[in-house]
Design an enzyme around this catalytic site. Structure first.
Site, PDB file in Angstrom:
ATOM      1  N   LYS A   1       0.863  -1.183   0.000  1.00 45.82           N
ATOM      2  CA  LYS A   1       0.000   0.000   0.000  1.00 45.82           C
ATOM      3  C   LYS A   1       0.898   1.230   0.000  1.00 45.82           C
ATOM      4  O   LYS A   1       1.862   1.305   0.768  1.00 45.82           O
ATOM      5  CB  LYS A   1      -0.894  -0.005   1.244  1.00 45.82           C
TER       6      LYS A   1
ATOM      7  N   TRP B   1      -9.470   0.117   0.807  1.00 43.39           N
ATOM      8  CA  TRP B   1     -10.604   0.784   1.479  1.00 43.39           C
ATOM      9  C   TRP B   1     -10.158   1.877   2.454  1.00 43.39           C
ATOM     10  O   TRP B   1     -10.810   2.118   3.469  1.00 43.39           O
ATOM     11  CB  TRP B   1     -11.482  -0.250   2.198  1.00 43.39           C
ATOM     12  N   HIS B   2      -9.094   2.567   2.124  1.00 40.92           N
ATOM     13  CA  HIS B   2      -8.600   3.629   3.003  1.00 40.92           C
ATOM     14  C   HIS B   2      -8.765   5.001   2.357  1.00 40.92           C
ATOM     15  O   HIS B   2      -7.936   5.884   2.551  1.00 40.92           O
ATOM     16  CB  HIS B   2      -7.125   3.388   3.355  1.00 40.92           C
ATOM     17  N   TYR B   3      -9.815   5.188   1.591  1.00 43.04           N
ATOM     18  CA  TYR B   3     -10.024   6.474   0.916  1.00 43.04           C
ATOM     19  C   TYR B   3     -10.348   7.560   1.942  1.00 43.04           C
ATOM     20  O   TYR B   3     -10.889   7.301   3.024  1.00 43.04           O
ATOM     21  CB  TYR B   3     -11.114   6.354  -0.147  1.00 43.04           C
TER      22      TYR B   3
END
Length: 584
Positions: free
Chosen positions: A422, A522-524
């Site tokens: 990531k 899913w870390h927006y």
């Protein structure tokens, strides 16, 4: 007749099963949690109205309720009683469930990446892979947070939700491989964010039960808090007459029958506030629907402009995730993220494993449902049908195909997992815009993955590090001897994990691999950032009595995984608000 040790073992096993089932099916005794349709009209007014009972909203509400009357409006239901949420092995099922009332609402960014947003009390902590890790001290200092209060707020959260994971073979192999290739030092097990390799925390306990932000409501004063479920806020109400700037005084929301209601702030105090905790998509969307945002865009939907602020919906970012699938000749555990390599070049290396059957079923059992951790046909990232055509029947078809491959002993479908990287930050960002005026509809979101060359370079270095881990001596047991990393890159590239047009094949560069296989972890975040939309104390610029406390205010996602810091922020700002009122 069975011997006493065998009997004790059976009793212990039955007790564990019963305990797991009890946790999954029995909700806490939250007498203050009610269906919105059953509480109409609301009695009285509130000191605080919190829109969104999610990862930040629950700890914030629990803290404020110690002294003031709080209303929480949550558009979803409760996580309790839903084993797809509460059990680790069912992780893909929740995200795969895209029914209108499901806890996960799927969306696809304009970039072509499939993602989900939460629609449940507890928010994304009910859907995620469970990794728990704090923000770095540098991040805390950059945002100007009070370090002492931060260090008091994290343990408040951790006492309820955080656990130390049991590291098994796949995670151990990744950990040892990271150390072997130089992601040093080894920092052991810690919640702290430190460069090197570590074992983090998890919101899953040793029995595989998920603990969520909704559990933090056990701290609440039940006499001072009301939580309404399936209460979908579609507008913040403002007074403008005779005022220098608009004053938020209430909200309008609908219940699950479609009936519209209103809730109001207490009139006899100047400190009462509405606080938006609806997340990186929900908060800027609701701001626009309430008349705060880019004027030209709002007028195109016939929305009256209350405050012209082009910063609303700007700066939307999502940490790009890229992974390499590694089939393993050795059976591995079903585990989500536990180990992380925090590199000095802006990439975090993590892993998830397990091609597993639910309830321990074998591959020959009718109950066997194979999945690949965070990359699964059930989630939809490994299915060939686009989201609009991805019915439950077609998901079942994809699962059946994978089951056949397992039965055929296909190496590409055997046990194994993904090692992922990531990109920290990221520097690339985009925007959010309305598509309709219905708050239940997804807005259009663009993240512009890898628009900044620095993000792409961090991805390349991360993939190179993963290749080194795969080829390390520590990972020998989890790699087929004749399987090259080039083969694994091509294998991963062939998986339909997003809707970005793919490039071919053996000569593909790592830069192209990053672009082709980008997906989300899913870390927006962004859309209501400090300095653009809110002040450093999270007051919305240009209006009174309205704050935003969630990940939409961030320019960068904190640490390796943000959920610990989102929950901490809810507690932190709750204490800060209480202190403000004491001093006023």
């Amino acid at each position: 007749m069975a011997s006493p040790p065998v009997i004790l073992l059976l009793v212990s096993l039955l007790f564990c099963i019963a305990t797991q089932r009890l946790y999954a099916e029995q909700a806490p005794n939250y007498t203050f949690v009610k269906e919105a349709s059953e509480v109409s009209p609301l009695q009285g007014r509130f000191d605080y109205i919190i829109v969104g009972g999610g990862t930040a909203g629950c700890p914030l509400a629990a803290t404020l309720s110690s002294r003031y009357r709080v209303l929480v409006l949550e558009r979803g239901g409760v996580p309790y009683g839903n084993s797809n949420i509460t059990r680790l092995e069912n992780f893909p099922r929740t995200i795969a469930d895209d029914r209108p009332d499901s806890p996960a609402q799927r969306f696809v960014s304009t970039d072509g990446v499939i993602s989900s947003r939460a629609r449940v009390l507890g928010g994304s902590s009910c859907l995620n892979a469970g990794f728990y890790s704090r923000a770095s001290p540098e991040y805390v200092a950059h945002l100007g947070w009070n370090g002492t209060l931060v260090n008091e707020s994290y343990p408040w959260v951790e006492a309820v939700v955080a656990n130390v994971p049991i590291v098994q073979q796949w995670q151990s192999g990744v950990r040892n491989g990271l150390l072997e290739v130089g992601i040093l030092p080894y920092n052991g097990q810690t919640f702290d964010h430190i460069v090197g390799t570590k074992v983090g925390g998890s919101i899953f306990d040793a029995e595989g039960n998920r603990h969520t932000a909704a559990d933090l409501l056990e701290y609440a004063n039940p006499d001072n808090i009301t939580v309404l479920l399936h209460a979908n806020v579609h507008r913040v109400l403002f007074r403008t007459r005779g005022r220098n700037q608009p004053l938020a005084y209430g909200v309008a929301y609908t219940d699950n029958t479609g009936s519209t209601h209103r809730a109001y702030l207490e009139r006899n105090t100047r400190q009462s506030e509405i606080i938006l905790c609806a997340g990186a998509l929900g908060t800027p969307q609701l701001m626009m629907l309430s008349g705060i945002g880019p004027a030209e865009h709002l007028r195109s939907f016939n929305i009256s402009v209350l405050v012209d602020n082009p910063g609303v919906g700007a700066g939307m970012a999502d940490n790009p995730m890229n992974a390499i699938f590694v089939p393993s000749p050795t059976p591995v555990e079903t585990d989500l993220i536990q180990v992380v390599g925090i590199t000095p070049f802006g990439s975090f290396i993590e892993a998830a494993s397990g091609l597993s059957g639910y309830a321990g079923a074998t591959s020959n059992s009718d109950d066997f449902e194979p999945y690949l951790g965070i990359m699964s046909p059930q989630i939809g990232q490994l299915a060939t049908y686009p989201p609009g055509e991805r019915t439950q029947e077609r998901i079942a078809e994809a699962v059946a195909q994978l089951k056949v491959a397992v039965a055929a002993n296909n190496p590409a479908a055997l046990g194994g997992g993904f090692i992922l990287e990531k990109v920290f930050g990221p520097l690339s960002n985009g925007n959010l815009r309305l598509l309709t005026t219905n708050v239940s509809d997804n807005p259009a979101v663009t993240f512009n993955y890898f628009a900044d060359p620095a993000d792409l370079q961090a991805c390349v270095q991360g993939i190179q590090t993963i290749e080194q881990v795969i080829n390390s001596g520590s990972f020998t047991d989890f790699r087929y001897p004749q399987t090259s990393t080039a083969f694994l890159l091509n294998l991963t590239s062939s998986l339909p994990i997003n809707y970005i047009p793919k490039h071919t094949n053996d000569s593909t560069s790592l830069e192209q691999f990053c672009r082709d296989t980008v997906t989300t972890i899913w870390h927006y975040h962004g859309g209501s950032q400090v300095g653009r939309v809110v002040s450093p104390t999270y007051h919305v610029l240009g209006v009174d009595a309205l704050r935003i406390i969630d990940g939409s205010t961030w320019n960068f996602s904190p640490g390796t995984n943000p959920q610990a810091t989102v929950m901490m922020l809810g507690r932190y700002m709750g204490v800060e608000i209480l202190r403000e009122r004491e001093q006023s």
